[in-house]
Each structure stands twice: as C-alpha cells, then as structure tokens.
Motif scaffolding. Structure first.
Motif, PDB file in Angstrom:
ATOM      1  N   GLY A  94       8.851  -6.708  -3.411  1.00 54.79           N
ATOM      2  CA  GLY A  94       8.965  -5.803  -2.285  1.00 54.79           C
ATOM      3  C   GLY A  94      10.193  -4.932  -2.440  1.00 54.79           C
ATOM      4  N   VAL A  95      10.197  -3.826  -1.721  1.00 52.16           N
ATOM      5  CA  VAL A  95      11.283  -2.853  -1.811  1.00 52.16           C
ATOM      6  C   VAL A  95      12.319  -3.138  -0.737  1.00 52.16           C
ATOM      7  N   VAL A 192       0.590  -3.120  -5.580  1.00 50.33           N
ATOM      8  CA  VAL A 192       1.300  -1.982  -6.172  1.00 50.33           C
ATOM      9  C   VAL A 192       0.908  -0.687  -5.470  1.00 50.33           C
ATOM     10  N   TYR A 195       3.089  -0.536  -2.597  1.00 50.16           N
ATOM     11  CA  TYR A 195       4.441  -0.250  -3.069  1.00 50.16           C
ATOM     12  C   TYR A 195       4.603   1.235  -3.394  1.00 50.16           C
ATOM     13  N   GLN A 198       4.837   3.228  -0.292  1.00 52.17           N
ATOM     14  CA  GLN A 198       6.159   3.117   0.322  1.00 52.17           C
ATOM     15  C   GLN A 198       7.131   4.128  -0.270  1.00 52.17           C
TER      16      GLN A 198
END
Length: 264
Positions: A94-95, A192, A195, A198
C-alpha cells in the motif's frame, strides 16, 4: 520444454487471486496437486472452483488459514502436510508517505510479508531435506532492489525475502532441495490497478492510466507495460520442475527489465 509435475504436491500461499492464483493455475496445468490458500474458507472455496473450471484439474486442495497466526499455520499444514513445492506468495502492499508509517504498520508488513514465509519454510523444509527433493520459492519484487519512495515499508520486506531465501538455500545445501526467490516486476493485478489509480487519478481509462503510470513511476521498464500474472507463473513452474535442479540460492527476475542491473 514439457514440464510434468505429476505426482508432486504444491502449496501456494495467498493464492485466491492475482499472482498467487496464476501460479496455482500454472502448477495445476503442469499436473501438480495444488493446495490453495487464503485467510477464509469461503474465498478459498471460490478460488478452488474457479481453478477447477480454468484448468480442468481435479487435484486442488482447499487450505484456508491466516498464516500470520500459529493456528492458521497449523490448519494449512494439516490440509497440505508434505508438499514437494512451497511457493510463498502471500503479501500486502500500500501507498503511505514514509514519515507517516507508524511502528505498528512496520510490524504488520514484516509479519505478513516476511515472517509468514519463515513459518512455512520452517514447517516444510526439514521433511523436504529428509526426502532429498523439494522446491521452495518466495515471490519478491523489483521493490526489493529499487525501493519505492511511496512504500518503503513494502520494499524493506521484499529485500528481507531475498536475504532469507539465500540463507535457507544454504541450510538446504547438498540436499536436493532448491530455494529461490522470484523478483516480480510491475504486474497487472486487481490490487495494482487500485494502486495505479491512487497515483495517477481515477478519471483516466485503464489503458491511459497504465501508460501514465509506466511513464511517470516506472520509466526504466524495458517492457513498457505491466507484466501479466501468468508470466510470473511461468518462471515459478519452471523453478518447480526437474529442469531447475542447478538453480538455488538465486533471485531470478521476471521484471520486464525494470531493475537496471546485469545481476542477478
């Protein structure tokens, strides 16, 4: 090259979706009996049904269990007691801005991404060594080498996987058991996609978002596209086979040329 894993049993952790699912499918198509793992019985049952439909295999074993807990490990070992092939695929990412990652999050990432692999290797490697044959693989990431600024806690865990893989390969030296890691590059999975959204925003089409992501966040990729999970699975199936007897202690890249290095 025809890879036949008939008579072999494999366990793939975190295999209800994404790369793990593709690996389970690849091993099943090669003839292996495959243990499918996820945290819940429902998700594992659904994955087994999909795998049966996708591969035509009737050698699929449901092995639900949360591998970050001792009781989960015991449940999985009871379902698949003596695999010939262990693929440690389970992982989270996760970011998070680096200075906002708290101690609990650092611990959670290490627990899930590293210690679960240690637990499974500890559970299965001794019997593999006794039998004189086995394959252990850990699915690492380009982030192990090129630490992403937006998720250094994830990159740290994947670097640790490379180290533990090399160490356990030494523990299995001369036994007929190989232990390797696979460095997966940016891969097209549901997680992904989230991700990428995001990072680049949700207003673009997926093709546009993917192009922007590769151009702005992964410009060193020589493939210049996301890797498909089946392409990672192909390497895992090969490493699981009798053709890979001299490959151990390695970190093999399926990264689309993302890591700018000659070795490994």
């Amino acid at each position: 090259m025809h890879i036949d894993l008939s008579g072999r049993t494999a366990l793939v952790t975190g295999s209800t979706q994404g790369i793990g699912y593709a690996i389970a499918a690849g091993l099943a198509r090669a003839g292996a009996r495959v243990g499918v793992n996820g945290r819940g019985a429902a998700s594992v049952g659904e994955a087994v049904a999909r795998l049966r439909a996708d591969t035509g295999s009737d050698q699929l074993v449901a092995a639900p269990g949360d591998l970050s807990a001792d009781e989960g490990v015991r449940a999985v070992v009871a379902a698949v007691p003596e695999p010939d092939i262990l693929v440690n695929n389970l992982g989270i990412f996760g970011v998070t801005p680096p200075l906002e990652i708290g101690d609990d999050e650092w611990r959670r990432y290490f627990e899930v991404n590293v210690l679960t692999a240690v637990r499974m290797i500890r559970a299965y490697l001794p019997r593999m060594i006794e039998r004189g044959w086995g394959r252990v693989q850990c699915i690492a990431s380009d982030s192990a080498v090129v630490i992403p600024a937006e998720m250094i806690h994830y990159g740290m865990t994947k670097t640790a996987l490379l180290a533990l893989t090399r160490g356990f390969a030494k523990a299995a030296a001369g036994s007929g058991v190989t232990v390797n890691s696979v460095i997966a590059g940016p891969t097209h999975t549901g997680g992904v996609e989230e991700y990428v959204r995001q990072l680049v925003g949700g207003d673009l089409t997926w093709d546009e978002a993917q192009r922007v992501f590769m151009r702005e966040y992964r410009p060193q990729s020589l493939l210049q596209r996301l890797i498909e999970p089946e392409e990672i699975a192909n390497m895992v199936v090969y490493l699981s086979s009798p053709f890979a007897t001299a490959t151990t202690g390695g970190a093999l890249r399926v990264d689309g040329g993302y890591v700018d290095a000659i070795l490994p």
